[in-house]
Each structure stands twice: as structure tokens, then as C-alpha cells.
Design an enzyme around this catalytic site. Structure first.
Site, PDB file in Angstrom:
ATOM      1  N   CYS A 291     -11.986 -44.303 -26.967  1.00  0.00           N
ATOM      2  CA  CYS A 291     -13.347 -44.256 -27.104  1.00  0.00           C
ATOM      3  C   CYS A 291     -13.828 -44.610 -28.537  1.00  0.00           C
ATOM      4  CB  CYS A 291     -13.850 -42.671 -27.074  1.00  0.00           C
ATOM      5  SG  CYS A 291     -15.717 -42.371 -26.937  1.00  0.00           S
TER       6      CYS A 291
ATOM      7  N   LYS B 161     -17.418 -35.958 -17.351  1.00  0.00           N
ATOM      8  CA  LYS B 161     -17.492 -35.448 -18.899  1.00  0.00           C
ATOM      9  C   LYS B 161     -19.000 -35.072 -19.238  1.00  0.00           C
ATOM     10  CE  LYS B 161     -16.690 -36.444 -23.507  1.00  0.00           C
ATOM     11  NZ  LYS B 161     -15.689 -37.527 -24.481  1.00  0.00           N
TER      12      LYS B 161
ATOM     13  N   LYS C  33     -14.206 -31.843 -17.807  1.00  0.00           N
ATOM     14  CA  LYS C  33     -14.199 -31.527 -19.273  1.00  0.00           C
ATOM     15  C   LYS C  33     -15.855 -31.396 -19.475  1.00  0.00           C
ATOM     16  CE  LYS C  33     -13.905 -33.509 -23.872  1.00  0.00           C
ATOM     17  NZ  LYS C  33     -14.006 -34.806 -24.652  1.00  0.00           N
TER      18      LYS C  33
ATOM     19  N   TYR D 244      -5.351 -26.884 -26.901  1.00  0.00           N
ATOM     20  CA  TYR D 244      -4.880 -26.769 -28.204  1.00  0.00           C
ATOM     21  C   TYR D 244      -3.955 -25.490 -28.221  1.00  0.00           C
ATOM     22  CZ  TYR D 244      -8.759 -29.808 -28.905  1.00  0.00           C
ATOM     23  OH  TYR D 244      -9.555 -31.119 -28.730  1.00  0.00           O
TER      24      TYR D 244
HETATM   25  C1  PBG Z   1     -14.411 -38.555 -27.735  1.00  0.00           C
HETATM   26  C2  PBG Z   1     -14.095 -37.306 -27.215  1.00  0.00           C
HETATM   27  C3  PBG Z   1     -14.791 -36.070 -27.391  1.00  0.00           C
HETATM   28  C4  PBG Z   1     -13.860 -35.181 -27.112  1.00  0.00           C
HETATM   29  C5  PBG Z   1     -12.694 -35.725 -26.468  1.00  0.00           C
HETATM   30  N1  PBG Z   1     -12.858 -36.962 -26.599  1.00  0.00           N
HETATM   31  C6  PBG Z   1     -15.828 -35.570 -28.256  1.00  0.00           C
HETATM   32  C7  PBG Z   1     -17.343 -36.065 -27.534  1.00  0.00           C
HETATM   33  O1  PBG Z   1     -17.279 -36.487 -26.522  1.00  0.00           O
HETATM   34  O2  PBG Z   1     -18.291 -35.835 -28.499  1.00  0.00           O
HETATM   35  C8  PBG Z   1     -13.973 -33.510 -27.322  1.00  0.00           C
HETATM   36  C9  PBG Z   1     -12.680 -32.709 -27.245  1.00  0.00           C
HETATM   37  C10 PBG Z   1     -13.016 -31.428 -27.609  1.00  0.00           C
HETATM   38  O3  PBG Z   1     -14.127 -30.836 -27.975  1.00  0.00           O
HETATM   39  O4  PBG Z   1     -11.982 -30.430 -27.691  1.00  0.00           O
HETATM   40  N2  PBG Z   1     -15.556 -38.975 -26.949  1.00  0.00           N
END
Ligand code: PBG
Length: 329
Positions: A122, A197, A250, A315
Site C-alpha cells: 500500500c 476491505k 477486513k 495482534y
Molecule cells: C493500509 C492498511 C491499513 C490496515 C492494514 N493495512 C489501514 C488503512 O487502510 O487505513 C489496518 C490494520 C488494522 O487496523 O489493524 N492501507
């Protein structure tokens, strides 16, 4: 078949732990887990993330022993997130050969065996504006971003990563990454796609951990609306067509219906991300003595598996291995 009381008594098979073990329908195992880790520039850094107690930002030198510990616990994989030294408009450090992730992967691969190193692909951690792609006139441009994501994925794999996990939610990114990997001889490297997501407030603590909060606006023009479910199935179908090997839902906790529908519709490996906010809520309540951390965390993880996830990014991974060991004892 309807079994009726008093011929049938559900409590018979609940009466002893051994019966409960025999009839348990869902199993949680260390091999279901992927542990997320954060790497930062510098030396001798091991900084606990305030909103995620028990999780740390590590410099590469401190990361290695921590990763070794994860491997020694028998957890099959980690997913790595990088915080670069410099951010810019195009997220250059994301695909720099000596970028933070590339350095970390190389160092891990030189020292730790029997562990999958997955990298999050990302741009939001690497751009000065904090969005997951290139910006023009306040808008995140889709197609120009694809080239950068593909370059980033390729450089992670060239550094030695075992799998890439695109989390940006640009249209067509799985296909772009697949094509670039294949053209460079990495056709056997799998892709774990963050397919469904959502634009979720549960990512709050992560954005502190990864220093990736958008500097203007939000991510609703590329991440999914929490009110939608059919759209998630469409996203998954597209990613599978483009070459995703594992698809992810997610967050997990508020999206159990999505996990279930994705699993039953596609019958492919499904990952669920038990995200930072889900972790932080349990930690905060447990820290106040309001809930039992171990029991609540395990209950949540069992429910994610019951919904249909084959693997969970969490986690709690290290704690889970410890807890499961204690339960056997
Ligand atoms: C990157 C990404 C994010 C998370 C994983 N990869 C943050 C977002 O999209 O803002 C979130 C992971 C978490 O909250 O544990 N884009």
C-alpha cells in the site's frame, strides 16, 4: 430430524470437558494465525504503541529477535508494515530497493527460517498526504497508482518476501501485481488480497502505529461502505479473476456475515483481519478489569473461524499460542 426432550438432552455432551472436546465443531490452532508487525527506521528502537499495548514498532535490529520468537512459537507467518524515513507525494520509499520493508525482509530472510514473510502492499504509510495512491486535485488516481503498487510488490518479492498482500483497494491492482510478478519470473509467488476491505473506524489505532492517517478527507472513495454486503462478493470475484490466491475480509468482528458469505460462495482460502481497533477494545476493557482478556479474545477468534475464515491476522497471535498451550496443560 427433530430430537425431543426427554429422549434427547443437549446437556449430556456438555457434562464433561472430554465430551466437549470430542464434539467441538470449530478449532483454533497456532497454524491459523498471522502476526502483524511494524518496522521503523533507526537502531535499537522498540516502541510500544500506546493504543495497542503489547505491540511494538521495531527497528530492523530489534525486529529480528522478535520475529525469531514468533517463528519459535510455530506461527506460520507475519505480515510486515513499514514506516519510512521520508514520505513524499508518490510514496517513493515503498518501492525503493533499500526501503524499510526491503531492508527488513532481507534481514529476516538471512536469519529466520520456517516463517512466511508477507508484506502489506500500500502507499498510505509512504505518502506525505497519507492516501493509498497518487493524488491529483484532491482525488486518488486509480490507474497511475497501479504501476506504483506493482513496483512495490515486485521490490518486496525481490527482497525475499514470500507473499504480497495489497491493501490499497484500487480497482485492478491484483491483476496489475500478478502481471508484473509473472513477467519477472515470480509466477509461483501467491497474492493475499485485501478484497473486502471496508472504510472502517476500527483502523484508528493502526494509523497511529503506522503513521498513515490521511492528511485530508478519508478513504471512502476507495474502501467499501460498511453498509454493503453484495458488493463485497463482487470485489472478491474480481480479485479471484485477477489472480488472488487468498481473499481477505477486513475488519473481522463487525463483518462476520461477509466472511461467511465469501466462504460459502467461493470455497477458496479466506483470511480475516482482526484489526487494531478490535484488539484495542479488548485491551482497554481488560485493562480496566471489565472483561477477561483471554476468554474474550479467544471467543472472538473462535467466532471468526466459525464464520468461515481459514486464517486470522491478529495482534493476539503470540498470546493465543500461549493460551492454547495453557489450555492443554
Ligand atoms: C493500509 C492498511 C491499513 C490496515 C492494514 N493495512 C489501514 C488503512 O487502510 O487505513 C489496518 C490494520 C488494522 O487496523 O489493524 N492501507
Amino acid at each position: 430430524m427433530l430430537r425431543q426432550f426427554p429422549i434427547f438432552r443437549a446437556r449430556r455432551l456438555r457434562s464433561r470437558p472430554e465430551f466437549r472436546d470430542l464434539v467441538r465443531e470449530t478449532h483454533l490452532d497456532r497454524t491459523d494465525l498471522i502476526y502483524p508487525m511494524f518496522v521503523v527506521p533507526g537502531v535499537d528502537v522498540e516502541h510500544e504503541i500506546p493504543s495497542m499495548p503489547g505491540c511494538f514498532q521495531y527497528s530492523v535490529d530489534r525486529l529480528i529477535p522478535a520475529v525469531q520468537e514468533v517463528a519459535d512459537l510455530g506461527i506460520p507467518g507475519i505480515i510486515l508494515f513499514g514506516i519510512p524515513r521520508h514520505k513524499d507525494g508518490r510514496g517513493s520509499e515503498a518501492y525503493a530497493p533499500d526501503g524499510i520493508i526491503q531492508q527488513a525482509v532481507l534481514a529476516i530472510k538471512n536469519t529466520v527460517d520456517h516463517l512466511l514473510v508477507i508484506t502489506d502492499v500500500c502507499l498510505c504509510e509512504y505518502t506525505d498526504h497519507g492516501h493509498c495512491g497518487v493524488i491529483r486535485d484532491g482525488d486518488v488516481l486509480n490507474d497511475p497508482t497501479l504501476e506504483l503498487l506493482a513496483e512495490e510488490a515486485l521490490s518486496h518479492i525481490q527482497a525475499g518476501a514470500d507473499m504480497v498482500a495489497p491493501s490499497d483497494m484500487m480497482d485492478g491492482r491484483v491483476g496489475a501485481i500478478r502481471q508484473t510478478l509473472d513477467q519477472n519470473g515470480y509466477e509461483s509467488i501467491p497474492i493475499l488480497a485485501y478484497s473486502a476491505k471496508y472504510a472502517s473506524a476500527f483502523y484508528g489505532p493502526f494509523r497511529d502505529a503506522a503513521d498513515s492517517a490521511p492528511q485530508f478527507g478519508d478513504r471512502r472513495s476507495y474502501q467499501m461502505d460498511p453498509a454493503n454486503a453484495d458488493e463485497a462478493l463482487h470485489e472478491v470475484a474480481l480479485d479471484l479473476q485477477e489472480g488472488a490466491d487468498i481473499v481477505m475480509v477486513k475488519p473481522a468482528l463487525a463483518y462476520m456475515d461477509i466472511i461467511h458469505r465469501v466462504k460459502t460462495t467461493f470455497n477458496v482460502p479466506v483470511a480475516a483481519y482482526n484489526v487494531s481497533g478490535e484488539y484495542a477494545m479488548i485491551k482497554a476493557a481488560a485493562g480496566n478489569g471489565w472483561i477477561d482478556e483471554r476468554r474474550v479474545a479467544l471467543e472472538v477468534l473462535y467466532s471468526i473461524k466459525r464464520a468461515g475464515a481459514d486464517m486470522i491476522l491478529t495482534y493476539f497471535a503470540r498470546d493465543v499460542v500461549r493460551w492454547l498451550g495453557e489450555m492443554d496443560a
